[in-house]
Design an enzyme around this catalytic site. Structure first.
Site, PDB file in Angstrom:
ATOM      1  N   GLY A 181      41.097  45.712  38.391  1.00  0.00           N
ATOM      2  CA  GLY A 181      41.262  44.151  38.573  1.00  0.00           C
ATOM      3  C   GLY A 181      42.779  43.695  39.116  1.00  0.00           C
ATOM      4  N   GLY A 183      44.313  44.462  42.023  1.00  0.00           N
ATOM      5  CA  GLY A 183      44.749  44.907  43.353  1.00  0.00           C
ATOM      6  C   GLY A 183      44.892  43.418  44.213  1.00  0.00           C
ATOM      7  CB  CYS A 186      41.140  43.760  43.429  1.00  0.00           C
ATOM      8  SG  CYS A 186      40.191  43.833  41.693  1.00  0.00           S
TER       9      CYS A 186
HETATM   10  P1  5GP Z   1      47.167  46.829  45.772  1.00  0.00           P
HETATM   11  O1  5GP Z   1      48.329  47.725  45.879  1.00  0.00           O
HETATM   12  O2  5GP Z   1      46.914  46.399  46.968  1.00  0.00           O
HETATM   13  O3  5GP Z   1      47.625  45.710  44.635  1.00  0.00           O
HETATM   14  O4  5GP Z   1      46.070  47.438  45.222  1.00  0.00           O
HETATM   15  C1  5GP Z   1      45.464  48.718  45.597  1.00  0.00           C
HETATM   16  C2  5GP Z   1      44.203  48.939  44.849  1.00  0.00           C
HETATM   17  O5  5GP Z   1      43.460  48.164  44.725  1.00  0.00           O
HETATM   18  C3  5GP Z   1      43.434  50.447  45.398  1.00  0.00           C
HETATM   19  O6  5GP Z   1      44.281  51.501  45.318  1.00  0.00           O
HETATM   20  C4  5GP Z   1      42.110  50.241  44.566  1.00  0.00           C
HETATM   21  O7  5GP Z   1      42.028  50.753  43.120  1.00  0.00           O
HETATM   22  C5  5GP Z   1      41.959  48.598  44.423  1.00  0.00           C
HETATM   23  N1  5GP Z   1      40.992  48.314  45.415  1.00  0.00           N
HETATM   24  C6  5GP Z   1      40.936  48.376  46.759  1.00  0.00           C
HETATM   25  N2  5GP Z   1      39.935  47.675  47.316  1.00  0.00           N
HETATM   26  C7  5GP Z   1      39.245  47.000  46.329  1.00  0.00           C
HETATM   27  C8  5GP Z   1      38.177  46.216  46.271  1.00  0.00           C
HETATM   28  O8  5GP Z   1      37.531  45.834  47.048  1.00  0.00           O
HETATM   29  N3  5GP Z   1      37.873  45.941  44.958  1.00  0.00           N
HETATM   30  C9  5GP Z   1      38.657  46.045  43.876  1.00  0.00           C
HETATM   31  N4  5GP Z   1      38.122  45.558  42.789  1.00  0.00           N
HETATM   32  N5  5GP Z   1      39.453  46.719  43.847  1.00  0.00           N
HETATM   33  C10 5GP Z   1      40.080  47.174  45.175  1.00  0.00           C
END
Ligand code: 5GP
Length: 346
Positions: A181, A183, A186
């Site tokens: 959660g 991300g 996300c």
């Molecule tokens: P960020 O670095 O952008 O904060 O987080 C990246 C991570 O977000 C990814 O490695 C993956 O675990 C998560 N993530 C990517 N796409 C999605 C999505 O559509 N839904 C959710 N719940 N998590 C995502």
């Protein structure tokens, strides 16, 4: 129903307390780490930051760019075996040593992953990735991959609690991916109400993993280089980045024009955009758990990488850690009610 009362913290809830240091310059800080992994016995050295296995971040071009800094790329699972073959033929040895092959948990994923891995013995990492790493099916799949690939480094997740980290390590994972959660694209917490503040997840899961000789990746929630330092300070062995590496030349994302400005699409892998692109739409029984954003183009990723690694070296200097390896030991978090001064924006 039960309520856990102890406070769980995210990156925004803390700062790292500075400490007396004998380091003269941040150039003295060693960011490279060497790990020998629990199950595979494989030994790897590099800077333990990983580009996320999202289709507009974990690309072949990103792997080429990041390998020159010693960083890893979890290459997304949507390239064909033929595309992998072409990439392997064109790439030098050092790039392949910094690549993770991502996979889901279907039968087709299993067959395809084994085919990709058979293309080069230099491909040592598997990133076994599902949104919910708590399912029995996932654990069984992990055991199957471990049996089929005894000498590969398996990174599996995502989970956020110590008991499940232990189960995954005991089932064959060398590294457990932590984060539900946090991300940037996300929406799981909004759609389901499920999640765990990332810093506490990292602290608790690192403790569980290290007790068994495993490692963890803090996955998601880093918005600035300081968050990366906090994740390492909390005990993460690796930090995975999506949003911070998005919209660069290496992302292979779709560029759109709005009011004369060029923007790149960036979306979650469970978003409607991703599902439309890869599986023809959102299935009737589920809701999208990711969003789509448009971001100004950010040029080559190397400038961003220098910024992140520079921030990390500086964090180490502030607490007197000569090596990234020492950062956790040297970290005291203080709980805060403020972060940066926003008078002039970011
Ligand atoms: P960020 O670095 O952008 O904060 O987080 C990246 C991570 O977000 C990814 O490695 C993956 O675990 C998560 N993530 C990517 N796409 C999605 C999505 O559509 N839904 C959710 N719940 N998590 C995502």
């Amino acid at each position: 129903m039960r309520i856990e009362e102890d406070l769980k913290l995210g990156f925004k809830d803390v700062l790292i307390r500075p400490k007396r240091s004998t380091l003269k310059s941040r150039s003295e800080v060693e960011l490279e780490r060497t790990f020998t992994f629990k199950h595979s016995g494989h030994s790897w050295s590099g800077t333990p930051v990983i580009a996320a296995n999202m289709d507009t971040v974990g690309t072949f071009s990103m792997a080429e760019a990041l390998a020159s800094f010693g960083l890893l790329t979890a290459v997304h699972k949507h390239y064909s075996v033929e595309q992998w073959q072409a990439f392997i033929t064109l790439s030098s040895e050092s790039v392949l040593r910094h690549v993770m092959v991502s996979t889901g948990t279907s039968e087709a994923d299993f067959t395809k992953t084994l085919k990709i891995l058979s293309l080069s013995p230099l491909l040592k990492f598997i990133c076994l990735d599902v949104a919910n790493g708590y399912s029995e099916h996932f654990v069984e799949f992990l055991q199957r991959v471990r049996e089929a690939c005894p000498d590969k480094v398996i990174c599996a997740g995502n989970v956020v609690t110590g008991e499940m980290v232990e189960e995954l390590i005991l089932s064959g994972a060398d590294i457990v991916k932590v984060g539900i959660g946090p991300g940037s694209v996300c929406t799981t917490r909004v759609k389901t109400g499920v999640g765990y503040p990332q810093l506490s997840a990292v602290i608790e899961c690192a403790d569980a993993a290290h007790g068994l000789g495993g490692q963890i990746v803090s996955d998601g929630g880093c918005a600035v280089p300081g968050d990366v330092a906090k994740a390492f300070g909390g005990g993460a062995d690796f930090v995975m980045l999506g949003g911070m590496l998005a919209a660069h030349d290496e992302c292979e994302g779709t560029v759109v024009e709005e009011n004369g400005e060029k923007l790149m699409l960036f979306y979650g892998m469970s978003s409607e955009s991703a599902m439309k692109r890869h599986v023809g739409g959102v299935a009737q029984y589920r809701a999208a758990e990711g969003k789509t954003v448009t971001l100004p183009l950010r040029g080559p990723v190397e400038n961003t990488v220098r910024d992140i690694l520079g921030g990390l070296r500086s964090a180490c200097t502030y607490v007197g850690a000569e090596r990234l390896k020492e950062l956790t030991k040297r970290t005291t978090f203080i709980r805060v009610a403020e972060q940066e001064n926003r008078l002039f924006g970011q």
